[in-house]
Design an enzyme around this catalytic site. Structure first.
Site, short mmCIF file in Angstrom:
data_model
loop_
_atom_site.label_atom_id
_atom_site.label_comp_id
_atom_site.label_asym_id
_atom_site.label_seq_id
_atom_site.Cartn_x
_atom_site.Cartn_y
_atom_site.Cartn_z
N HIS A 193 -50.00 95.65 48.45
CA HIS A 193 -51.43 95.83 48.17
C HIS A 193 -52.21 96.08 49.48
O HIS A 193 -53.05 96.97 49.55
CB HIS A 193 -51.93 94.57 47.44
CG HIS A 193 -53.38 94.60 47.06
ND1 HIS A 193 -53.80 94.63 45.75
CD2 HIS A 193 -54.51 94.57 47.82
CE1 HIS A 193 -55.13 94.63 45.73
NE2 HIS A 193 -55.58 94.59 46.97
N GLU A 194 -51.90 95.30 50.51
CA GLU A 194 -52.65 95.42 51.78
C GLU A 194 -52.32 96.72 52.52
O GLU A 194 -53.20 97.35 53.10
CB GLU A 194 -52.40 94.22 52.69
CG GLU A 194 -52.82 92.86 52.13
CD GLU A 194 -54.21 92.83 51.53
OE1 GLU A 194 -55.09 93.58 51.97
OE2 GLU A 194 -54.40 92.05 50.58
N HIS B 50 -54.24 99.40 51.12
CA HIS B 50 -55.64 99.41 51.59
C HIS B 50 -55.81 100.25 52.85
O HIS B 50 -56.78 101.00 52.95
CB HIS B 50 -56.11 97.98 51.89
CG HIS B 50 -56.81 97.30 50.75
ND1 HIS B 50 -57.91 97.83 50.12
CD2 HIS B 50 -56.57 96.12 50.14
CE1 HIS B 50 -58.32 97.00 49.17
NE2 HIS B 50 -57.52 95.95 49.16
N GLN C 67 -61.65 96.56 54.41
CA GLN C 67 -62.45 95.71 53.50
C GLN C 67 -63.59 95.00 54.21
O GLN C 67 -64.48 94.46 53.56
CB GLN C 67 -61.55 94.67 52.81
CG GLN C 67 -60.57 95.28 51.82
CD GLN C 67 -59.75 94.19 51.15
OE1 GLN C 67 -58.76 93.71 51.70
NE2 GLN C 67 -60.17 93.78 49.96
N GLY D 157 -55.07 87.79 51.02
CA GLY D 157 -54.82 88.91 51.91
C GLY D 157 -56.11 89.67 52.15
O GLY D 157 -57.05 89.58 51.34
N CYS E 11 -58.68 92.28 43.44
CA CYS E 11 -58.99 92.71 44.80
C CYS E 11 -60.39 92.23 45.15
O CYS E 11 -61.31 92.37 44.35
CB CYS E 11 -58.91 94.24 44.88
SG CYS E 11 -59.28 94.88 46.51
N LEU E 12 -60.55 91.68 46.34
CA LEU E 12 -61.86 91.19 46.78
C LEU E 12 -62.88 92.33 46.84
O LEU E 12 -64.08 92.08 46.77
CB LEU E 12 -61.73 90.52 48.16
CG LEU E 12 -60.89 89.24 48.19
CD1 LEU E 12 -60.56 88.85 49.62
CD2 LEU E 12 -61.59 88.10 47.47
NI NI Z 1 -57.50 94.38 47.80
#
Ligand code: NI
Length: 172
Positions: free
Chosen positions: A139-140, A143, A51, A46, A97-98
């Site tokens: 989660h997204e 963000h 991000q 995702g 998380c990236l």
């Molecule tokens: Ni994330």
């Protein structure tokens, strides 16, 4: 090289509430294509526009079935996403998380959610998700509201090398 660089903490954009999208023109289409490719190259399951340093309410998710890694993955693009309904039943799971490399956390999330929003062409969209897919959407959507998993985690830690490799590719 992914087409866009993934920003990481402490970049402030990750902490801001992203703006609604009202222009579904070529710039948005390029952003979405770039986000999908960036997510795949990372690799992750995702990605949210903040991000990649864009303060807009856009998320992409690509996920298969937990019980069958060979099953084809499904790609979701949601513009102006909202969690419309969330089950009161929650489950604990390990998230990464990236944008927060090398940390994971145990996070309680609703088992099932209904996500509403628009597709990449502006048409209304409604997705019912459960289990891991529901977790990824929660989660997204966090963000685009400037919320990160570390804010919700009951425990945050640096995974052991074998835990980490097992976890790679599941970041969001
Ligand atoms: Ni994330």
């Amino acid at each position: 090289m992914p087409p866009r660089e993934i920003v990481t903490l402490p970049n402030e954009i990750l902490r801001r509430k992203a703006r609604d999208v009202d222009d579904f023109g070529p710039e948005l289409q390029t952003l979405i294509d770039d986000m999908i490719e960036t997510m795949r190259v990372a690799p992750g399951v995702g990605l949210a526009a903040p991000q990649v340093d864009v303060p807009l309410r856009v998320i992409v998710v690509e996920f298969g079935r937990e019980d069958d890694p060979e099953a084809p993955k499904k790609l979701y693009t949601v513009v102006n996403p909202e969690i419309r309904r969330a089950s009161s039943e929650e489950v604990e799971g390990l998230e990464g998380c990236l944008s927060i490399p090398e940390l994971v956390g145990e996070v309680d999330r609703s088992v099932a959610v209904t996500v509403t929003g628009q597709n990449r062409h502006g048409q209304p969209l409604k997705i019912k998700a459960k289990d891991w897919l529901a977790r990824i959407f929660q989660h997204e959507v966090d963000h685009v509201n400037g919320v990160l998993f570390v804010d919700r985690a009951t425990r945050v830690f640096v995974p052991e090398p074998e835990e980490f490799s097992e976890h790679q590719g599941t970041e969001v």
